[in-house]
Write a protein that holds these residues in place. Structure first.
Motif, mmCIF file in Angstrom:
data_model
loop_
_atom_site.group_PDB
_atom_site.id
_atom_site.type_symbol
_atom_site.label_atom_id
_atom_site.label_comp_id
_atom_site.label_asym_id
_atom_site.label_seq_id
_atom_site.Cartn_x
_atom_site.Cartn_y
_atom_site.Cartn_z
ATOM 1 N N SER A 7 0.834 -1.204 0.000
ATOM 2 C CA SER A 7 0.000 0.000 0.000
ATOM 3 C C SER A 7 0.871 1.257 0.000
ATOM 4 O O SER A 7 0.536 2.246 -0.668
ATOM 5 N N GLY A 8 1.976 1.230 0.716
ATOM 6 C CA GLY A 8 2.907 2.366 0.677
ATOM 7 C C GLY A 8 3.502 2.565 -0.692
ATOM 8 O O GLY A 8 3.683 3.701 -1.156
ATOM 9 N N ALA A 28 12.770 1.680 -4.521
ATOM 10 C CA ALA A 28 13.686 1.401 -3.415
ATOM 11 C C ALA A 28 12.982 0.639 -2.297
ATOM 12 O O ALA A 28 13.541 -0.312 -1.726
ATOM 13 N N VAL A 29 11.739 1.017 -1.988
ATOM 14 C CA VAL A 29 10.983 0.325 -0.937
ATOM 15 C C VAL A 29 10.740 -1.126 -1.334
ATOM 16 O O VAL A 29 10.922 -2.048 -0.536
ATOM 17 N N LEU A 32 14.048 -3.109 -1.095
ATOM 18 C CA LEU A 32 14.425 -3.415 0.286
ATOM 19 C C LEU A 32 13.516 -4.476 0.892
ATOM 20 O O LEU A 32 13.970 -5.345 1.637
ATOM 21 N N TYR A 33 12.224 -4.430 0.549
ATOM 22 C CA TYR A 33 11.303 -5.433 1.076
ATOM 23 C C TYR A 33 11.622 -6.814 0.533
ATOM 24 O O TYR A 33 11.670 -7.790 1.279
ATOM 25 N N VAL A 34 11.867 -6.896 -0.759
ATOM 26 C CA VAL A 34 12.169 -8.202 -1.358
ATOM 27 C C VAL A 34 13.513 -8.714 -0.866
ATOM 28 O O VAL A 34 13.675 -9.897 -0.554
ATOM 29 N N HIS A 35 14.478 -7.826 -0.745
ATOM 30 C CA HIS A 35 15.829 -8.249 -0.382
ATOM 31 C C HIS A 35 15.961 -8.588 1.095
ATOM 32 O O HIS A 35 16.597 -9.574 1.466
#
Length: 94
Positions: A7-8, A28-29, A32-35
C-alpha cells in the motif's frame, strides 16, 4: 507487513505522477522489502537468530538439532570428566 509495504508503494507511485522522484522511492521500498523483508528466513538459516514473529518448521528443526547436539556433548563431558563436572556444578551454585 507485506500489505503495508504494497500500500505504501501504491501511494508512492500515485505521488510519482507529480514528481518522478517518488517512483524511485517506490522502487527502493520494493527492493528493500524483497531483499531484506520477505527473504529474511532464508538469510537467517545461516546460523543467525531469526528476528521475531512465528518461525517456520525448518527454523524449529534447526533449533532442535542444535539443542540435541549440545545435550549430547554435555552428556559426553559428564561421562568422560565426572570430577570436573561436579566441581563446576558446585562452583555454579555458589
Amino acid at each position: 507487513m507485506g500489505t503495508i509495504v504494497l500500500s505504501g508503494t501504491v501511494v508512492l507511485v500515485i505521488l510519482g505522477f507529480g514528481n518522478h522522484n517518488w517512483w524511485l522511492a517506490a522502487v527502493a521500498v520494493l527492493f528493500l522489502y524483497v531483499h531484506y523483508g520477505r527473504g529474511s528466513s532464508s538469510a537467517s538459516s545461516s546460523g543467525g537468530p531469526s528476528g521475531g514473529g512465528g518461525g517456520t518448521p525448518n527454523d524449529y528443526k534447526t533449533y532442535r538439532d542444535r539443542r540435541d547436539r549440545q545435550a549430547k556433548w554435555e552428556r559426553r563431558y559428564r561421562r568422560e570428566r565426572p570430577l570436573e563436572f561436579r566441581r563446576q556444578e558446585r562452583n555454579k551454585g555458589q
